[in-house]
Scaffold this motif. Structure first.
Motif, PDB file in Angstrom:
ATOM      1  N   UNK A 178      14.258  15.707  12.683  1.00  0.00           N
ATOM      2  CA  UNK A 178      14.654  15.610  11.284  1.00  0.00           C
ATOM      3  C   UNK A 178      13.421  15.424  10.411  1.00  0.00           C
ATOM      4  N   UNK A 179      13.503  15.899   9.205  1.00  0.00           N
ATOM      5  CA  UNK A 179      12.401  15.690   8.270  1.00  0.00           C
ATOM      6  C   UNK A 179      12.869  14.751   7.170  1.00  0.00           C
ATOM      7  N   UNK A 180      12.600  13.448   7.381  1.00  0.00           N
ATOM      8  CA  UNK A 180      12.982  12.465   6.386  1.00  0.00           C
ATOM      9  C   UNK A 180      11.998  12.531   5.223  1.00  0.00           C
ATOM     10  N   UNK A 184      11.544   4.749   3.256  1.00  0.00           N
ATOM     11  CA  UNK A 184      12.360   3.829   4.044  1.00  0.00           C
ATOM     12  C   UNK A 184      12.882   4.496   5.320  1.00  0.00           C
ATOM     13  N   UNK A 185      13.360   5.725   5.225  1.00  0.00           N
ATOM     14  CA  UNK A 185      13.844   6.431   6.410  1.00  0.00           C
ATOM     15  C   UNK A 185      12.715   6.710   7.396  1.00  0.00           C
ATOM     16  N   UNK A 187      10.057   4.934   7.821  1.00  0.00           N
ATOM     17  CA  UNK A 187       9.675   3.657   8.431  1.00  0.00           C
ATOM     18  C   UNK A 187      10.545   3.342   9.638  1.00  0.00           C
ATOM     19  N   UNK A 188      11.845   3.593   9.547  1.00  0.00           N
ATOM     20  CA  UNK A 188      12.780   3.210  10.618  1.00  0.00           C
ATOM     21  C   UNK A 188      13.155   4.405  11.505  1.00  0.00           C
ATOM     22  N   UNK A 189      12.386   5.483  11.464  1.00  0.00           N
ATOM     23  CA  UNK A 189      12.784   6.675  12.225  1.00  0.00           C
ATOM     24  C   UNK A 189      12.274   6.677  13.666  1.00  0.00           C
ATOM     25  N   UNK A 190      11.397   5.766  14.030  1.00  0.00           N
ATOM     26  CA  UNK A 190      10.893   5.721  15.416  1.00  0.00           C
ATOM     27  C   UNK A 190      11.167   4.365  16.032  1.00  0.00           C
ATOM     28  N   UNK A 191      11.315   4.368  17.342  1.00  0.00           N
ATOM     29  CA  UNK A 191      11.511   3.134  18.083  1.00  0.00           C
ATOM     30  C   UNK A 191      10.179   2.755  18.702  1.00  0.00           C
ATOM     31  N   UNK A 192       9.823   1.492  18.591  1.00  0.00           N
ATOM     32  CA  UNK A 192       8.541   1.047  19.139  1.00  0.00           C
ATOM     33  C   UNK A 192       8.696   0.570  20.552  1.00  0.00           C
TER      34      UNK A 192
END
Length: 192
Positions: A178-180, A184-185, A187-192
């Motif tokens: 996806x291309x946010x 804000x999107x 920032x929360x688009x990956x899991x660490x």
């Protein structure tokens, strides 16, 4: 590509042009990443006139046809669109009538990817580099060469006022389908 345009493309012929440069948001100008050169030029009308964003200046060739504009990149880039500003009303016999676009790794292996005939163009002329196959939306290349094969009214030298080269805008997050667009999107688009 153009969202509004008075050009009509039929069997490789383009008439008209667009007075305003209109490019989709998912494309970015790639010309600043390249080394530009021309086959010949009159003093004061060199390659810098193609890239100065001034429609009053122009590159003027000086010599026998074909006239060449070489655009070389340091690494392989994806290119989707070439946009030229030409003006038949001002330049008459200096206006290109037949243009070829070639791509390759360097001068030694350029292949013609498109030939276009221009019929009295005035304004921005959009030349898509996509192929006949819908999956071929861009050209992946180190070098692009724009060749002026002939001019209107059998003119010898040519005038081209501006050239822009566009490629697809890269996805800001690699391997993300996806291309946010909002911060804000992203920032929360990956899991660490």
């Amino acid at each position: 590509m153009a969202t509004e345009s008075s050009e009509s493309e039929e069997e490789g012929k383009i008439t008209g042009g667009n007075q305003h440069l209109i490019v989709e948001d998912d494309l970015r100008e790639m010309g600043k990443k390249a080394a530009w050169s021309v086959s010949s030029c009159k003093t004061g009308n060199g390659v810098s006139s193609l890239r100065d964003d001034n429609l009053e200046t122009y590159w003027q060739s000086d010599g026998a046809q074909p006239h060449l504009v070489n655009i070389q990149f340091q690494k392989k880039v994806k290119l989707q669109l070439v946009v030229l500003y030409v003006d038949f009303k001002l330049d008459e016999s200096y206006t290109p009538s037949k243009i070829s676009i070639r791509a390759g790794d360097g001068f030694h292996n350029l292949k013609e990817i498109k030939t276009v005939e221009l019929v009295k163009p005035t304004g921005w002329v959009y030349l898509s580099l996509s192929g006949n196959d819908p999956r071929e939306t861009f050209v992946n290349t180190f070098m692009l060469q724009i060749v002026v094969l002939s001019n209107h009214l059998n003119g010898r030298d040519t005038h081209v006022r501006q050239i822009k080269v566009y490629g697809p805008r890269p996805n800001p997050i690699p391997h993300q389908p996806f291309q946010f667009t909002s911060r804000e999107f992203i920032t929360y688009s990956t899991v660490r």
